[in-house]
Enzyme design. Structure first.
Site, PDB file in Angstrom:
ATOM      1  N   LEU A 253      51.256  85.836  28.125  1.00 44.66           N
ATOM      2  CA  LEU A 253      52.306  85.734  27.118  1.00 44.66           C
ATOM      3  C   LEU A 253      51.721  86.373  25.859  1.00 44.66           C
ATOM      4  CD1 LEU A 253      53.680  82.070  27.503  1.00 44.66           C
ATOM      5  CD2 LEU A 253      54.732  84.207  28.270  1.00 44.66           C
ATOM      6  N   ASP A 254      52.564  87.065  25.089  1.00 42.85           N
ATOM      7  CA  ASP A 254      52.076  87.693  23.861  1.00 42.85           C
ATOM      8  C   ASP A 254      51.532  86.640  22.895  1.00 42.85           C
ATOM      9  OD1 ASP A 254      52.890  90.155  24.803  1.00 42.85           O
ATOM     10  OD2 ASP A 254      54.878  89.997  23.875  1.00 42.85           O
ATOM     11  N   TYR A 255      50.720  87.118  21.951  1.00 42.93           N
ATOM     12  CA  TYR A 255      50.135  86.270  20.906  1.00 42.93           C
ATOM     13  C   TYR A 255      51.208  85.406  20.220  1.00 42.93           C
ATOM     14  CZ  TYR A 255      47.169  85.398  16.780  1.00 42.93           C
ATOM     15  OH  TYR A 255      46.428  84.833  15.781  1.00 42.93           O
TER      16      TYR A 255
END
Ligand code: URA
Length: 239
Positions: free
Chosen positions: A101-103
């Site tokens: 999952l992105d930051y």
């Protein structure tokens, strides 16, 4: 790192109490060196011998379901020293996230040390469905919803969501909350398909992964998966 007696006991060689006796009797060697202290910590690469027999260390499989907060990175370490998702889980085992999952993305993330299960979940042929809730800039036109549903080409490969549903519109703020369900796992895929039709994703949360959700977990909280859930995830493998 684990206590020596625990590693010996979990190998099935003997009970923890008996392992402690063997250690204090000086019968246990770690990497060829006699160890008589009960508190000694070892890791799974250390070679443990008892009376000349090498202990077969059974690495326990661990499975966690995390509600990922914003501003945590999914890599195991980060040169910019950002916080990692793994640091949220209390374990001495080397676990890693299944996919990324992105930051700035929140929500459901599975972490494990079971490579076989991770491969099943990430393999495109198994069509594991993930549901994302995206807050987007602007209001989707009927035509755009149709384009999304028919599939958007990203890097020459079509991403065809299984479902696109507008959950809420805010005409004043000119934003919309959209539920989008996809089976693939390319990096930034949700942001990229919305960008492709001219809408920026302002916030993104993964709400479901196959049959799992994080409704009962606050941001940053996690739980272990039950054996039943792990079996169900294994069953997602296409026959
Ligand atoms: N798609 C994205 O764009 N970001 C994520 O974190 C997950 C899916």
């Amino acid at each position: 790192m684990e206590r020596l007696q625990k590693v010996i006991a979990s190998s099935g060689y003997t009970s923890r109490r008996k392992a402690e006796e063997l250690i204090t009797q000086g019968k246990v060697y770690v990497n060829g060196k006699q160890v008589k202290e009960l508190g000694t910590k070892v890791n799974y690469e250390d070679v443990i011998t008892i009376d000349g027999n090498v202990i077969n260390k059974e690495i326990q499989k661990e499975y966690y379901l995390l509600n990922k907060p914003r501003n945590y990175i999914c890599s195991l370490s980060d040169e910019k020293k950002r916080k990692t998702v793994v640091s949220l889980i209390e374990t001495s085992t080397r676990i890693y996230p299944v996919g990324r999952l992105d930051y700035d993305t929140t929500g459901l993330l599975i972490l494990t040390n079971d490579g076989e299960l991770a491969n099943i979940l990430m393999h495109p042929s198994n069509n594991v469905e993930k549901v994302y809730i995206a807050k987007i800039e602007g209001i989707l036109m009927v035509e755009e919803i149709k384009r999304l549903s028919e599939g958007i080409i990203i890097d020459k490969v079509k991403c065809k969501p299984k479902r696109v549903k507008v959950r809420k519109k805010d005409l004043e703020k000119n934003t919309e909350i959209v539920e989008i369900s996809i089976v693939e796992g390319r990096n930034h895929i949700v942001k990229r398909i919305f960008n492709e039709i001219g809408h920026e994703v302002i916030k993104l949360k993964r709400e479901k992964y196959a049959f799992l959700d994080v409704k009962d977990l606050a941001s940053g909280e996690y739980r272990t998966l039950s054996l039943k859930e792990v079996k169900k995830l294994y069953n997602l493998k296409s026959k």
